[in-house]
Scaffold this active site. Structure first.
Site, PDB file in Angstrom:
ATOM      1  N   ARG A  41      -7.776   2.158  11.210  1.00  0.00           N
ATOM      2  CA  ARG A  41      -6.398   1.664  11.387  1.00  0.00           C
ATOM      3  C   ARG A  41      -5.945   1.779  12.848  1.00  0.00           C
ATOM      4  O   ARG A  41      -5.077   1.014  13.280  1.00  0.00           O
ATOM      5  CB  ARG A  41      -5.445   2.421  10.482  1.00  0.00           C
ATOM      6  CG  ARG A  41      -5.449   1.872   9.068  1.00  0.00           C
ATOM      7  CD  ARG A  41      -4.466   2.604   8.199  1.00  0.00           C
ATOM      8  NE  ARG A  41      -4.207   1.864   6.976  1.00  0.00           N
ATOM      9  CZ  ARG A  41      -3.638   2.384   5.899  1.00  0.00           C
ATOM     10  NH1 ARG A  41      -3.263   3.650   5.914  1.00  0.00           N
ATOM     11  NH2 ARG A  41      -3.438   1.651   4.834  1.00  0.00           N
ATOM     12  N   LYS A 206      -6.407   4.250 -11.501  1.00  0.00           N
ATOM     13  CA  LYS A 206      -5.423   3.992 -12.552  1.00  0.00           C
ATOM     14  C   LYS A 206      -5.142   2.517 -12.821  1.00  0.00           C
ATOM     15  O   LYS A 206      -4.891   1.749 -11.904  1.00  0.00           O
ATOM     16  CB  LYS A 206      -4.109   4.684 -12.192  1.00  0.00           C
ATOM     17  CG  LYS A 206      -4.171   6.196 -12.364  1.00  0.00           C
ATOM     18  CD  LYS A 206      -3.108   6.883 -11.553  1.00  0.00           C
ATOM     19  CE  LYS A 206      -1.988   7.418 -12.435  1.00  0.00           C
ATOM     20  NZ  LYS A 206      -0.849   7.833 -11.577  1.00  0.00           N
ATOM     21  N   GLY A 356      -7.043   0.827   1.643  1.00  0.00           N
ATOM     22  CA  GLY A 356      -7.523   1.902   2.489  1.00  0.00           C
ATOM     23  C   GLY A 356      -8.821   2.509   1.969  1.00  0.00           C
ATOM     24  O   GLY A 356      -9.771   2.711   2.729  1.00  0.00           O
ATOM     25  N   GLY A 380      -1.711  -0.927  -0.831  1.00  0.00           N
ATOM     26  CA  GLY A 380      -0.568  -1.425  -1.599  1.00  0.00           C
ATOM     27  C   GLY A 380      -0.048  -2.737  -1.039  1.00  0.00           C
ATOM     28  O   GLY A 380       0.324  -3.646  -1.776  1.00  0.00           O
TER      29      GLY A 380
END
Ligand code: 3PG
Ligand code: MG
Length: 399
Positions: A41, A206, A356, A380
């Protein structure tokens, strides 16, 4: 809706002007040593920063790191990032000990043309993430005072309605940085009319985190391959027992509905690697997906699954991948992620890696980054973009 970008700002001239750059320097740190374990990043924002430096701007960089709770917390200090950023830029980065306090004010005031400062973690201040418009606004006022112009290059944070992302651009002339521009350009190729077959690979722990993107993508994709911890809730919905694997009981019905809604589109593992414990040295075996022993937990997809996924990927013309297939940080459970990643690189497809964790997996497994079409810096953010949501950081640049 046109977004002005860095080239527009450079054309206006930035020599001697203060440019506040929101970057996403939220890099993973080693828990023991505090060392940066993946500087992807930081590298990703270099094109924007270098261009500003060369043009003689006074560059004030701000970012979050981790999720501190609105007050200084040394484990989340950006100081090590300032060091690494300086190495990569080839010039020292002046580090401010606070975000908008005395240290920040004097650091910014002392900047010479072409120099770079990094402010301490934005999230050490309540105003950054506050849900209260006035509290966020007050913090944004303080930040905006450090710039004559604002550049957003924090693609990984554009889905956050935070002061530095959403409120500062309302206060300053604002521009998209090179990274944000490129990310949006690439991701819009996936939401437009992607070349088919369009195959999406989803992993991670999840289902609940990925439900919105699955709902949004299901009508659009030709194939949806599911691995990672979330596959066990789907396997349960298929009627299989999953032992002590990760299971979201309240999502089983939802998974069943998803599979019924798109028959044949969703591909699940046919074999999994099960272990006695969540540990790198745990005893483990490969078993069929319908034969998971009651006392063991699945930590990776098996080789037959990898072969099946690879076959589907070899047909693809467009691929989006988010989320590891197993616990790739442990060598014994990294084969699924490695196998799928290699299959993506071999496919004659335009491939995008989002997230990420998946980006870190690519680098941690030593795969060649250049064999992917694009590796997104957003987790996200890239998912929410694909969901078609309005991203506060992008919307703020459009105004
Ligand atoms: C990320 O790592 O996903 C981005 O830096 C955003 O961080 P956040 O999820 O803590 O807002
Ligand atoms: Mg995140």
């Amino acid at each position: 809706m046109t977004i002005r970008n860095l080239d527009d700002l450079l054309a206006e001239g930035v020599s001697g002007r203060r440019v506040l750059v929101r970057a996403d320097l939220n890099v993973p740190l080693d828990k023991q040593t505090g060392d940066i374990t993946d500087d992807g990043r930081i590298r990703a924002v270099l094109p924007t920063l270098s261009a500003l430096v060369q043009a003689g701007a006074k560059v004030v960089v701000c970012s979050h790191l981790g999720r501190p709770k609105g007050a200084p917390d040394p484990q989340f200090s950006l100081r090590p990032v300032a060091g690494r950023l300086g190495e990569l830029l080839g010039a020292p980065v002046h580090f401010a000990e606070d975000t908008v306090g005395d240290s920040a004010r004097s650091t910014v005031a002392d900047l010479a043309d072409g120099q770079v400062a990094l402010l301490e973690n934005l999230r050490f201040n309540k105003g950054e993430t506050s849900k209260d418009d006035a509290e966020r606004g007050a913090f944004a006022d303080q930040l905006a005072a450090f710039g004559d112009a604002y550049v957003d290059d924090a693609f990984g944070a554009v889905h956050r309605k935070h002061a530095s992302v959403h409120d500062v651009p309302a206060r300053l002339p604002h521009y998209a940085g090179r990274l944000v521009l490129r990310e949006v350009e690439v991701l819009s190729r996936l939401t437009g009319s992607p070349e088919r077959p369009y195959v999406v690979v989803l992993g991670g722990s999840k289902v609940s985190d990925k439900l919105a993107v699955i709902e949004a993508l299901l009508p659009t994709v030709d194939r949806l391959l599911i691995g990672g911890g979330m596959c066990f809730t789907f396997l349960k919905a298929q009627g299989h027992e999953v032992g002590t694997s990760l299971l979201e009981k309240d999502m089983v019905e939802t998974c069943r509905n998803l599979m019924e809604r798109a028959p044949g589109k969703i591909m699940l593992p046919v074999d999994v690697v099960v272990a006695d414990a969540f540990a790198p040295d745990a005893a483990h075996d490969t078993v069929p997906a319908d034969g998971i022993p009651s006392h063991r937990l699945g930590l990776d997809i098996g080789p037959e699954t990898v072969a099946g996924f690879a076959a589907a990927l070899s047909q693809a013309k467009t691929v989006f991948w988010n989320g590891p297939m197993g616990v790739f940080e442990m060598a014994a459970f990294a084969n699924g992620t490695r196998g799928v990643a290699e299959a993506i690189t071999k496919a004659d497809a335009f491939s995008v890696v989002g997230g990420g964790d998946s980006a870190a997996a690519v680098r941690a497994l030593g795969l060649d980054e250049s064999s992917f079409g694009h590796i997104s810096t957003g987790g996200g953010a890239s998912l929410e973009y694909l969901e078609g949501k309005t991203l506060p950081g992008i919307a703020a640049l459009e105004n």
